[in-house]
Write an enzyme that holds these catalytic residues in place. Structure first.
Site, PDB file in Angstrom:
ATOM      1  CG  PHE A   1     -29.325   8.023   7.201  1.00  0.00           C
ATOM      2  CD1 PHE A   1     -28.670   9.170   6.804  1.00  0.00           C
ATOM      3  CD2 PHE A   1     -28.619   6.825   7.199  1.00  0.00           C
ATOM      4  CE1 PHE A   1     -27.339   9.136   6.415  1.00  0.00           C
ATOM      5  CE2 PHE A   1     -27.285   6.788   6.813  1.00  0.00           C
ATOM      6  CZ  PHE A   1     -26.645   7.944   6.420  1.00  0.00           C
TER       7      PHE A   1
ATOM      8  CE  LYS B   1      -4.090  -1.796   2.332  1.00  0.00           C
ATOM      9  NZ  LYS B   1      -4.778  -1.854   3.603  1.00  0.00           N
TER      10      LYS B   1
ATOM     11  CG  ASN C   1     -21.931   5.187  12.811  1.00  0.00           C
ATOM     12  OD1 ASN C   1     -22.239   6.209  12.217  1.00  0.00           O
ATOM     13  ND2 ASN C   1     -20.769   4.603  12.652  1.00  0.00           N
TER      14      ASN C   1
ATOM     15  CB  THR D   1     -14.630   3.081  14.989  1.00  0.00           C
ATOM     16  OG1 THR D   1     -14.867   4.207  14.145  1.00  0.00           O
ATOM     17  CG2 THR D   1     -15.906   2.749  15.742  1.00  0.00           C
TER      18      THR D   1
ATOM     19  CE  LYS E   1     -15.459  -1.533  12.186  1.00  0.00           C
ATOM     20  NZ  LYS E   1     -14.576  -0.893  13.113  1.00  0.00           N
TER      21      LYS E   1
ATOM     22  CB  CYS F   1     -19.446   2.401   9.812  1.00  0.00           C
ATOM     23  SG  CYS F   1     -17.833   3.132   9.517  1.00  0.00           S
TER      24      CYS F   1
END
Ligand code: UDX
Length: 449
Positions: A266, A35, A225, A121, A280, A277
């Site tokens: 939403f 990477k 979230n 997170t 999880k 996200c």
């Protein structure tokens, strides 16, 4: 300021690039050498609109490193943005985080303040856990931890970072809070040049700076979230009921969302939420609840509904086609949402798996995500990846929209009708023009519409 970001993934790269864009000198540590080589050569290991441009524009201010070393040890601020993948039991795996923190502390100069901001997170309570784990070194090495959760959306990472609604800082003292404020001051006051390569809504109020404790900051991230995930699950549950009572969820969602107390965002119904996200974070939140003996029934229900809506959608397809055994399905979309090549927990892949389990033959395509999808769900005699939508629909008994890429709206559905075997469209994202398609002779079914 001189800022070092540990972790050249999604969050680390975006954070580093934006902090460089607003005037800081930034080091980005990526220990995956493959990477790193891509980054050093001016490329990107991930796809995110505008990110390559912003990095190119700030190239002089960004140094890509394989380890925290040299002058970067004495950065004004070290931001940790390494991955915290979910383990099989739903808990977050903090191996990379602990090793990054250990490395920073080992190298820290005791004669200066060493502030470590956790942007990865992490489960609620991790910042406190770090204080416990490193209690001896904290004093000796003059280290402190702050929590700076990240709220960016994939596909809109730059606008969300440069024009956020809020910046949340969890700190134990004013000095650290002031340091974060200083780093984000150009963003808080919007005193940077408007970037031409960023798309999104620029006409927003200035962001709020919210200073709180580390644990509350961690909680803000999860509670936000989970709330967004449950908003989507809520509208999807209403969509399933709409089908039963003969209402149209598109009208219902609009009617509900125009109440300013609820808001329209939403509330887009469809085959549910996925990505790196929501799945999880909602699982990790449940785990935290479990550990502390607090049942989180709403979050639990949001997850259940997210599975139920996919099952429901496949049952609609099955009923519509009179069974799936041997049916050829053109699956349009593989990423978890448009404008990304990310297929992590993608509802589209879940639908593909369920269709295959029911005996269907799937012809899948996506503008960006085929390569990633193939790694998770390899091609087989029953699953073929197609170069474009026209190839996918040729000979299909039904078209299934699984991700709302704008490309699917722009297809020539007159020409498509000449290629397909059956005139069924199952729109898992309610993205297409139902009326126009029906006029062309298609049998259209969305989710709750
Ligand atoms: C999310 C949060 O928005 C962001 O603040 C956080 O930092 C990371 O997680 P992201 O995963 O990039 O961002 O995607 P987002 O745009 O929030 O969508 C998540 C999922 O919900 C996608 O699968 C999307 O298709 C779905 N969704 C979203 C809906 O089905 N309906 C909606 O109305 C909105």
């Amino acid at each position: 300021m001189k800022i070092c970001v540990i972790g050249g993934g999604y969050v680390g790269l975006t954070t580093g690039a934006c902090l460089a864009y607003v005037g800081h000198k930034v080091g980005i540590v990526e220990n995956n050498l493959e990477k790193l080589a891509v980054l050093r050569s001016g490329g990107l290991p991930i796809y995110e609109p505008g990110l390559e441009d912003i990095i190119r524009e700030c190239r002089q201010q960004i140094t890509f490193l394989d380890a925290l070393e040299g002058e970067w040890i004495e950065s004004d601020l070290i931001i940790i943005a390494v991955g915290t993948p979910a383990k099989d039991d739903g808990d977050a795996d903090l191996t990379y985080l602990f090793s990054a923190v250990r490395d920073v502390i080992a190298k820290a100069e005791p004669n200066r303040f060493n502030t470590i901001a956790i942007k990865s997170t992490v489960p609620i309570g991790t910042n406190e856990l770090l204080v416990q784990m490193f209690k001896d070194e904290i004093g000796k090495k003059n280290v402190s931890f702050v929590s700076t959760p990240e709220f960016l959306r994939e596909g809109f990472a730059l606008i969300d970072t440069l024009y956020p609604d809020r910046i949340v800082v969890g700190s134990r003292n004013d000095r650290d809070a002031d340091l974060i404020k200083e780093a984000y001051l150009p963003i808080l006051t919007r005193s940077f040049r408007r970037p031409h390569f960023v798309v999104g809504n620029f006409d927003k109020d200035l962001p709020q700076l919210i200073v709180t404790t580390p644990t509350s900051a961690e909680m803000v991230k999860y509670a936000s979230n989970a709330f967004l995930a449950l908003k989507v699950s809520y509208i999807n549950e209403m969509a399933m009921l709409c089908d039963k009572v003969g209402a149209d969820i598109e009208h219902v969602a609009f009617g509900v969302g125009t109440d300013s107390r609820i808001g329209r965002s939403f509330l887009r119904p469809g085959i549910g939420w996925g990505g790196s996200c929501f799945p999880k974070d909602t699982s990790a939140l449940l785990k935290t609840g479990e550990k502390h003996g607090q049942k989180l029934q709403i979050v639990e229900s949001a997850i259940l509904v997210n599975n139920a809506v996919k099952e429901y959608f496949v049952s609609i397809i099955k009923d519509g086609l009179g069974g799936l055994q041997g049916k050829v399905i053109a699956l349009l979309g593989l990423s978890f949402k448009p404008n990304t090549d990310d297929v992590r927990d993608s509802p589209a892949l879940d639908i593909a798996k369920r269709l295959l389990d029911e005996g269907a033959l799937v012809r899948a395509t996506d503008p960006m995500a085929i390569k990633n999808a193939m790694k998770v769900l390899p091609a087989s005699d029953r699953l073929r990846y197609c170069a474009d939508a026209y190839e996918a629909v040729t000979g299909a008994d039904a078209i299934v929209i699984a991700t709302e890429w704008p490309e699917w709206k722009n297809l020539d559905y007159g020409a498509v009708s000449e290629l397909v075997r059956g005139m069924f469209i199952f729109d898992g994202r309610n993205a297409l023009d139902k009326k126009g398609l029906v006029e062309l002779g298609y049998r259209y079914k969305g989710v709750g519409s």
